[in-house]
Design an enzyme around this catalytic site. Structure first.
Site, PDB file in Angstrom:
ATOM      1  N   ASP A 179       0.864   3.491   2.470  1.00 27.45           N
ATOM      2  CA  ASP A 179       0.755   4.007   3.830  1.00 27.45           C
ATOM      3  C   ASP A 179      -0.472   4.925   3.884  1.00 27.45           C
ATOM      4  OD1 ASP A 179       1.933   3.884   6.470  1.00 27.45           O
ATOM      5  OD2 ASP A 179       2.497   5.971   6.215  1.00 27.45           O
TER       6      ASP A 179
ATOM      7  N   ASP B 209       0.856  -1.196   0.000  1.00 24.64           N
ATOM      8  CA  ASP B 209       0.000   0.000   0.000  1.00 24.64           C
ATOM      9  C   ASP B 209       0.887   1.240   0.000  1.00 24.64           C
ATOM     10  OD1 ASP B 209       0.515   0.874   2.964  1.00 24.64           O
ATOM     11  OD2 ASP B 209      -0.016  -1.255   3.095  1.00 24.64           O
TER      12      ASP B 209
END
Length: 284
Positions: free
Chosen positions: A208, A206
């Site tokens: 973050d 991802d």
């Protein structure tokens, strides 16, 4: 050759192992996260340890890092390959990409980070915290398997278990780090103190929380993680098939304790010598 592998979130086993057995150890630093799964792959001895334990029972702060690494030392592994899920801190590192970690920024605060202390002092060099020789083998394996990979990167390790706030994430980005995680420290420090070549492969899941509209989402993370784990297994199988002892013979880890112990030998007690006998052999 003996190869140690530490699996992070989602990686709980190694496919293709034969002659599998479980090895439970008790170390001077307590019990490791779980049994070491020992087996043969491509003619080599492989020792796999799930960092968080089977069933994922340890928080990042609760992982018995010292016991885990000391256990690998007891088993006599020639190197350790660490695999962990991370958040990307840069646009060009996309979810699904692998990053070969070459530097760390330590933001942890509640973890024992050394085997030393309690009667003995040592200061190891840590300017090159992962093994460049092992890193190259892993990078080449990723390329050969068609896995999107970045040759180097800085990993910022936070305490967790919470993810960052947006403010923290944006500040970390301004520092120029590449990925963010919760588990490589003190793992890498302890491997260096144990003089075991260590490399870390960060699997981006991802962005973050810094990227608007791309905040951490559990469903997306799990989907990306599943793909990452399949690629990690391919990478590991290729690395194991090609690596040879001589490839990492000149690793900077091999002599990390040379000149590092500051305590005079006559002040080192028998208790300390027994506790750290695998590390102190030939060093005092």
């Amino acid at each position: 050759m003996k190869i140690g592998i530490i699996g992070g979130s989602g990686l709980y086993d190694i496919e293709g192992l034969t002659d599998v057995e479980e090895i439970y150890l008790e170390t001077p630093f307590g019990k490791p996260s779980d049994a070491y799964i020992h087996g043969k792959l491509e003619g080599k001895d492989v020792y796999f340890l799930p960092r968080h334990g089977r069933g994922h029972v340890f928080l990042p702060s609760e992982v018995p890092y010292r016991a885990n690494i000391y256990g690998f030392k007891m088993l006599g592994v020639d190197c350790i390959i660490s695999v962990s899920a991370v958040g990307s801190m840069k646009e060009e590192i996309k979810p699904g990409d692998f990053v070969i970690v070459t530097q760390y920024f330590d933001r942890t605060k509640n973890r024992p980070s050394t085997f030393f202390g309690n009667g003995i002092v040592a200061h190891i060099p840590f300017d090159t915290p992962t093994c460049p020789l092992l890193n190259k083998i892993i990078y080449d394996a990723c390329v050969e398997e068609g896995i999107p990979v970045h040759k180097e990167g800085t990993y910022i390790c936070i305490e967790g278990p919470q993810f960052s706030t947006k403010a923290e994430s944006k500040i970390y980005r301004s520092w120029g780090v590449d990925v963010i995680g919760m588990t490589n420290i003190p793992e890498a420090k302890l491997a260096r103190e144990a003089e075991i070549p260590y490399s870390a492969v960060a699997l981006a899941t991802d962005y973050d929380v810094w990227k608007e509209g791309e905040e951490v989402n559990v469903e997306k993370v799990l989907a990306t993680m599943a793909k990452n784990i399949e690629n990690a297994k391919k990478m590991l199988k290729r690395v194991i098939s090609v690596i040879k002892e001589e490839d990492i013979a000149d690793s900077p880890a091999k002599n990390a304790l040379a000149g590092a112990i500051q305590t005079k030998p006559e002040y080192i007690t028998d208790e300390v010598k027994e506790r750290l006998k695998l590390l102190l052999e030939g060093r005092i």
